[in-house]
Design a protein around this motif. Structure first.
Motif, PDB file in Angstrom:
ATOM      1  N   GLU A  53       0.814  -1.214   0.000  1.00 24.66           N
ATOM      2  CA  GLU A  53       0.000   0.000   0.000  1.00 24.66           C
ATOM      3  C   GLU A  53       0.844   1.258   0.000  1.00 24.66           C
ATOM      4  OE1 GLU A  53      -3.411   0.708  -0.273  1.00 24.66           O
ATOM      5  OE2 GLU A  53      -3.198  -1.328  -1.039  1.00 24.66           O
ATOM      6  N   ALA A  54       2.023   1.180   0.605  1.00 32.70           N
ATOM      7  CA  ALA A  54       2.891   2.354   0.646  1.00 32.70           C
ATOM      8  C   ALA A  54       3.245   2.815  -0.764  1.00 32.70           C
ATOM      9  CB  ALA A  54       4.161   2.048   1.432  1.00 32.70           C
ATOM     10  N   LEU A  55       3.423   1.877  -1.678  1.00 35.42           N
ATOM     11  CA  LEU A  55       3.754   2.232  -3.059  1.00 35.42           C
ATOM     12  C   LEU A  55       2.512   2.650  -3.821  1.00 35.42           C
ATOM     13  CD1 LEU A  55       6.396  -0.516  -3.921  1.00 35.42           C
ATOM     14  CD2 LEU A  55       6.724   1.738  -2.874  1.00 35.42           C
ATOM     15  N   ARG A  56       1.389   2.010  -3.539  1.00 32.83           N
ATOM     16  CA  ARG A  56       0.144   2.397  -4.208  1.00 32.83           C
ATOM     17  C   ARG A  56      -0.296   3.803  -3.799  1.00 32.83           C
ATOM     18  NH1 ARG A  56      -2.172  -1.381  -7.219  1.00 32.83           N
ATOM     19  NH2 ARG A  56      -1.605  -3.581  -6.905  1.00 32.83           N
ATOM     20  N   ASN A  57       0.093   4.229  -2.608  1.00 36.15           N
ATOM     21  CA  ASN A  57      -0.307   5.542  -2.109  1.00 36.15           C
ATOM     22  C   ASN A  57       0.592   6.673  -2.598  1.00 36.15           C
ATOM     23  OD1 ASN A  57      -2.420   4.421  -0.671  1.00 36.15           O
ATOM     24  ND2 ASN A  57      -1.246   4.222   1.232  1.00 36.15           N
ATOM     25  N   ALA A  58       1.700   6.338  -3.212  1.00 31.51           N
ATOM     26  CA  ALA A  58       2.627   7.375  -3.678  1.00 31.51           C
ATOM     27  C   ALA A  58       1.985   8.193  -4.799  1.00 31.51           C
ATOM     28  CB  ALA A  58       3.923   6.736  -4.169  1.00 31.51           C
ATOM     29  N   LYS A  59       2.163   9.514  -4.745  1.00 35.45           N
ATOM     30  CA  LYS A  59       1.593  10.373  -5.788  1.00 35.45           C
ATOM     31  C   LYS A  59       2.174  10.037  -7.147  1.00 35.45           C
ATOM     32  CE  LYS A  59       2.492  14.113  -3.323  1.00 35.45           C
ATOM     33  NZ  LYS A  59       2.631  15.551  -2.963  1.00 35.45           N
ATOM     34  N   ALA A  60       3.478   9.806  -7.199  1.00 39.00           N
ATOM     35  CA  ALA A  60       4.163   9.297  -8.385  1.00 39.00           C
ATOM     36  C   ALA A  60       5.211   8.326  -7.872  1.00 39.00           C
ATOM     37  CB  ALA A  60       4.811  10.427  -9.186  1.00 39.00           C
ATOM     38  N   LEU A  61       5.557   7.352  -8.689  1.00 38.30           N
ATOM     39  CA  LEU A  61       6.486   6.314  -8.260  1.00 38.30           C
ATOM     40  C   LEU A  61       7.491   6.049  -9.374  1.00 38.30           C
ATOM     41  CD1 LEU A  61       7.257   4.107  -6.149  1.00 38.30           C
ATOM     42  CD2 LEU A  61       5.616   2.602  -7.295  1.00 38.30           C
ATOM     43  N   HIS A  62       8.769   6.064  -9.001  1.00 41.58           N
ATOM     44  CA  HIS A  62       9.844   5.744  -9.944  1.00 41.58           C
ATOM     45  C   HIS A  62      10.702   4.671  -9.291  1.00 41.58           C
ATOM     46  CE1 HIS A  62      12.492   6.467 -13.366  1.00 41.58           C
ATOM     47  NE2 HIS A  62      13.523   6.496 -12.542  1.00 41.58           N
ATOM     48  N   ILE A  63      11.011   3.603 -10.024  1.00 40.81           N
ATOM     49  CA  ILE A  63      11.771   2.499  -9.459  1.00 40.81           C
ATOM     50  C   ILE A  63      13.019   2.264 -10.301  1.00 40.81           C
ATOM     51  CG2 ILE A  63      11.765   0.072  -8.778  1.00 40.81           C
ATOM     52  CD1 ILE A  63       8.733   0.246  -8.495  1.00 40.81           C
ATOM     53  N   SER A  64      14.179   2.512  -9.684  1.00 38.09           N
ATOM     54  CA  SER A  64      15.460   2.202 -10.317  1.00 38.09           C
ATOM     55  C   SER A  64      15.879   0.798  -9.895  1.00 38.09           C
ATOM     56  CB  SER A  64      16.532   3.205  -9.884  1.00 38.09           C
ATOM     57  OG  SER A  64      16.290   4.473 -10.420  1.00 38.09           O
ATOM     58  N   ALA A  65      16.345   0.010 -10.865  1.00 41.23           N
ATOM     59  CA  ALA A  65      16.746  -1.366 -10.570  1.00 41.23           C
ATOM     60  C   ALA A  65      17.636  -1.891 -11.688  1.00 41.23           C
ATOM     61  CB  ALA A  65      15.510  -2.265 -10.422  1.00 41.23           C
ATOM     62  N   ALA A  66      18.304  -2.994 -11.392  1.00 41.79           N
ATOM     63  CA  ALA A  66      19.074  -3.712 -12.411  1.00 41.79           C
ATOM     64  C   ALA A  66      18.109  -4.658 -13.114  1.00 41.79           C
ATOM     65  CB  ALA A  66      20.222  -4.479 -11.757  1.00 41.79           C
ATOM     66  N   TYR A  67      17.387  -4.132 -14.084  1.00 42.48           N
ATOM     67  CA  TYR A  67      16.275  -4.883 -14.676  1.00 42.48           C
ATOM     68  C   TYR A  67      16.729  -6.081 -15.510  1.00 42.48           C
ATOM     69  CZ  TYR A  67      12.911  -1.494 -12.995  1.00 42.48           C
ATOM     70  OH  TYR A  67      12.122  -0.726 -12.179  1.00 42.48           O
ATOM     71  N   LYS A  73       4.763  -5.704 -12.665  1.00 40.80           N
ATOM     72  CA  LYS A  73       4.117  -5.245 -11.438  1.00 40.80           C
ATOM     73  C   LYS A  73       4.387  -3.760 -11.218  1.00 40.80           C
ATOM     74  CE  LYS A  73       1.995  -6.990  -8.821  1.00 40.80           C
ATOM     75  NZ  LYS A  73       0.530  -6.970  -8.618  1.00 40.80           N
ATOM     76  N   ALA A  74       5.621  -3.322 -11.487  1.00 37.85           N
ATOM     77  CA  ALA A  74       5.952  -1.908 -11.321  1.00 37.85           C
ATOM     78  C   ALA A  74       5.079  -1.042 -12.225  1.00 37.85           C
ATOM     79  CB  ALA A  74       7.428  -1.678 -11.620  1.00 37.85           C
ATOM     80  N   ARG A  75       4.926  -1.460 -13.475  1.00 33.50           N
ATOM     81  CA  ARG A  75       4.108  -0.683 -14.406  1.00 33.50           C
ATOM     82  C   ARG A  75       2.635  -0.741 -14.022  1.00 33.50           C
ATOM     83  NH1 ARG A  75       3.910  -2.557 -19.172  1.00 33.50           N
ATOM     84  NH2 ARG A  75       5.107  -4.480 -18.923  1.00 33.50           N
ATOM     85  N   GLU A  76       2.201  -1.861 -13.465  1.00 33.64           N
ATOM     86  CA  GLU A  76       0.824  -1.975 -12.980  1.00 33.64           C
ATOM     87  C   GLU A  76       0.552  -0.942 -11.885  1.00 33.64           C
ATOM     88  OE1 GLU A  76      -1.491  -4.941 -10.032  1.00 33.64           O
ATOM     89  OE2 GLU A  76      -0.460  -5.949 -11.684  1.00 33.64           O
ATOM     90  N   LEU A  77       1.567  -0.645 -11.081  1.00 30.93           N
ATOM     91  CA  LEU A  77       1.436   0.364 -10.030  1.00 30.93           C
ATOM     92  C   LEU A  77       1.493   1.786 -10.583  1.00 30.93           C
ATOM     93  CD1 LEU A  77       3.802  -1.217  -7.345  1.00 30.93           C
ATOM     94  CD2 LEU A  77       1.307  -1.077  -7.229  1.00 30.93           C
ATOM     95  N   GLY A  78       1.762   1.927 -11.874  1.00 32.20           N
ATOM     96  CA  GLY A  78       1.886   3.243 -12.481  1.00 32.20           C
ATOM     97  C   GLY A  78       3.276   3.822 -12.394  1.00 32.20           C
ATOM     98  N   GLY A 138       9.568  -1.732 -20.408  1.00 24.87           N
ATOM     99  CA  GLY A 138       9.059  -0.542 -19.747  1.00 24.87           C
ATOM    100  C   GLY A 138      10.074   0.444 -19.228  1.00 24.87           C
ATOM    101  N   VAL A 139      11.356   0.125 -19.250  1.00 25.77           N
ATOM    102  CA  VAL A 139      12.362   1.084 -18.791  1.00 25.77           C
ATOM    103  C   VAL A 139      12.369   2.301 -19.714  1.00 25.77           C
ATOM    104  CG1 VAL A 139      14.863   1.493 -18.700  1.00 25.77           C
ATOM    105  CG2 VAL A 139      13.878  -0.490 -17.540  1.00 25.77           C
ATOM    106  N   SER A 140      12.247   3.479 -19.111  1.00 28.85           N
ATOM    107  CA  SER A 140      12.206   4.708 -19.911  1.00 28.85           C
ATOM    108  C   SER A 140      13.275   5.708 -19.479  1.00 28.85           C
ATOM    109  CB  SER A 140      10.826   5.370 -19.795  1.00 28.85           C
ATOM    110  OG  SER A 140      10.518   5.651 -18.439  1.00 28.85           O
TER     111      SER A 140
END
Length: 382
Positions: free
Chosen positions: A159-173, A184-189, A211-213
Motif C-alpha cells: 500500500e505504501a507504493l500504491r499511495n505514492a503520488k508518483a512512483l519511480h523504481i530504479s533497478a538492475a532490470y 508489477k511496477a508498471r501496474e502500479l503506475g 518498460g524502462v524509460s
C-alpha cells in the motif's frame, strides 16, 4: 488572492527562449499569460519583475537528502527542514529517493514521504523514487551488500507504493528474468529506470521493451562504454530513454557530459543525487547502510566508492552550461521539463503555463550565468 507579475522575460519551454510577458497567478496556480502589458487585472497584487528572467522551478527526481538528513530516516520535522532547503536553492519539486534498506523500513519511509505536507517555503514532494535493494551486487556503489535483494514482484504489492503520488523504481532490470517485476511496477503506475546495472546492450534494450524509460545516473554504477560491448551506456545514448546525469565534475568528466548532451539534448535529466551532507559541513555521515566521509564536499564510503553528492541542482545547471558551452535557455530544460517528463508530472510543473503551479524562479537575464534572485513557490515568495 491574485498576483500579477509584470515586465519579466518569461521562459517559453516550447521555444526554448525568453519573451517579454506578464503572468497572472490565482492562489497557487498560473491562470493567464500575455504579452507585456496585455493583462489589466484590477485588485491584483503587482510584482515588478523588470530585468528578470522568469524560469520554471527546478525539479530534482533523484535526491536522498540534504541539511544533515536522509529521506530513509527523516520524520516530518526533518523533511520540513529539507523542503525549505531545496526551495531556497530553486528546487520547487522534489522526488525523495530511498536508498537500500530492509523492505519494511523502506515502505515505512515511503508512507512518511507520501503523507508529508510542506509548509510555506517548502518544496513540493511529488512522489517516491526507490533506488535501493534491487541492484546488481557488483554495481552496488555505496549501497551495503547485505541490504540488496532479488527482484521479486510480490515485494511491490504494498500500500505504501500504491499511495505514492508518483512512483519511480530504479533497478538492475536485467535481473528481472521473466519480466514479472517490471510488469508489477508498471501496474502500479511506476516509471522505470535502469541503474546499478551490469546489463549488456541487448539486455538494456530488452529492459526498455519491458518498460524502462530512463537510465539512472548514466555512466555511474554501470560498465563503461567499451568498443567491444556498448552495454547500457550505448543503449541509452542511442535510444529515446531519458538519461539522468550527476553534473558535478566529480562523478562524470566534463567531456563525457558533453558527449551525453550531444546525444540526448532535451532527454538529459540533471539530478543532484544529493546525500545528507548537502548544505551541511564536511564530516562523517552515512548512506544506504554505509558510513561516509565528506571532505571538501566530496562524499566517499570508507572503501572509496562515491556516495551520492553534495551537489545542488542550481549548480548542476551552471555546470552543464559551462561544460557544454550552451546558454541557460538550453540547459534549463534539463532541470525542468525533462525530469517532469521522465516521471510523468509535466501536467503540474516543469514549465510556466496556464493551469500549472506558480513555481517561478526570478533570475538574472543572463544566458551565461544562472544567478537566482528570488524564488516563488505556489504563488508566494519564499
Amino acid at each position: 488572492m491574485r498576483t500579477l507579475i509584470k515586465n519579466g522575460y518569461v521562459y517559453r519551454t516550447s521555444y526554448e527562449n525568453f519573451h517579454p510577458m506578464d503572468v497572472l497567478c490565482e492562489g497557487e496556480r498560473i491562470v493567464k499569460l500575455a504579452p507585456r502589458g496585455g493583462i489589466c487585472e484590477d485588485g491584483a497584487e503587482v510584482i515588478d519583475a523588470a530585468g528578470c528572467a522568469l524560469l520554471p522551478g527546478l525539479i530534482d527526481v533523484h535526491t536522498h537528502g540534504r541539511d544533515g538528513y536522509d529521506f530513509n530516516s527523516a520524520d516530518s520535522e526533518k523533511m520540513q527542514i529539507m523542503a525549505r532547503g531545496y526551495a531556497a536553492c530553486g528546487v520547487t519539486t522534489v522526488m525523495p529517493t530511498l536508498a537500500s534498506a530492509p523492505l519494511d523500513e523502506m515502505m515505512a519511509s515511503a508512507e512518511r514521504i507520501s503523507s508529508f505536507v510542506p509548509t510555506d517555503g517548502g518544496a513540493d514532494f511529488c512522489g517516491v523514487h526507490l533506488e535501493g535493494r534491487y541492484l546488481a551486487p557488483e554495481k552496488r556503489g555505496a549501497h551495503a551488500l547485505p541490504l540488496l535483494a532479488p527482484l521479486r514482484a510480490e515485494e511491490l504489492e504494498n500500500e505504501a507504493l500504491r499511495n505514492a503520488k508518483a512512483l519511480h523504481i530504479s533497478a538492475a532490470y536485467e535481473l528481472d528474468a521473466d519480466g514479472s517485476f517490471s510488469d508489477k511496477a508498471r501496474e502500479l503506475g511506476a516509471t522505470l529506470g535502469l541503474g546499478h546495472t551490469s546489463a549488456t546492450f541487448d539486455e538494456a534494450r530488452r529492459a526498455e521493451i519491458r518498460g524502462v524509460s530512463a537510465y539512472t545516473h548514466l555512466f555511474n554504477a554501470m560498465p563503461p562504454l567499451h568498443h567491444r560491448d556498448g552495454g547500457a551506456v550505448a543503449a541509452c545514448l542511442m535510444g529515446n530513454a531519458y538519461a539522468e546525469l550527476i553534473c558535478d565534475g566529480i562523478h562524470i568528466a566534463p567531456e563525457m557530459v558533453r558527449l551525453a548532451y550531444s546525444q540526448k539534448k532535451d532527454r538529459l535529466v540533471l539530478i543532484s543525487d544529493s546525500m545528507e551532507a548537502t548544505g551541511a559541513p564536511d564530516g562523517e555521515y552515512s548512506i544506504a547502510g554505509n558510513p561516509v566521509t565528506v571532505k571538501n564536499g566530496k562524499a566517499l564510503t570508507h572503501d572509496g566508492a562515491l556516495a551520492g553528492s553534495t551537489l545542488t541542482l542550481e549548480k548542476a545547471v551552471q555546470n552543464l552550461m559551462d561544460f557544454c558551452d550552451i546558454p541557460l535557455s538550453k540547459a534549463i530544460i534539463c532541470a525542468t521539463k525533462a525530469p517532469a517528463k521522465e516521471i510523468g508530472i509535466f501536467n503540474t510543473c516543469g514549465s510556466i503555463a496556464v493551469g500549472k503551479r506558480a513555481d517561478i524562479i526570478f533570475a538574472d537575464m543572463n544566458e551565461r550565468n544562472f544567478n537566482i534572485r528570488q524564488v516563488m513557490l505556489r504563488g508566494r515568495f519564499i
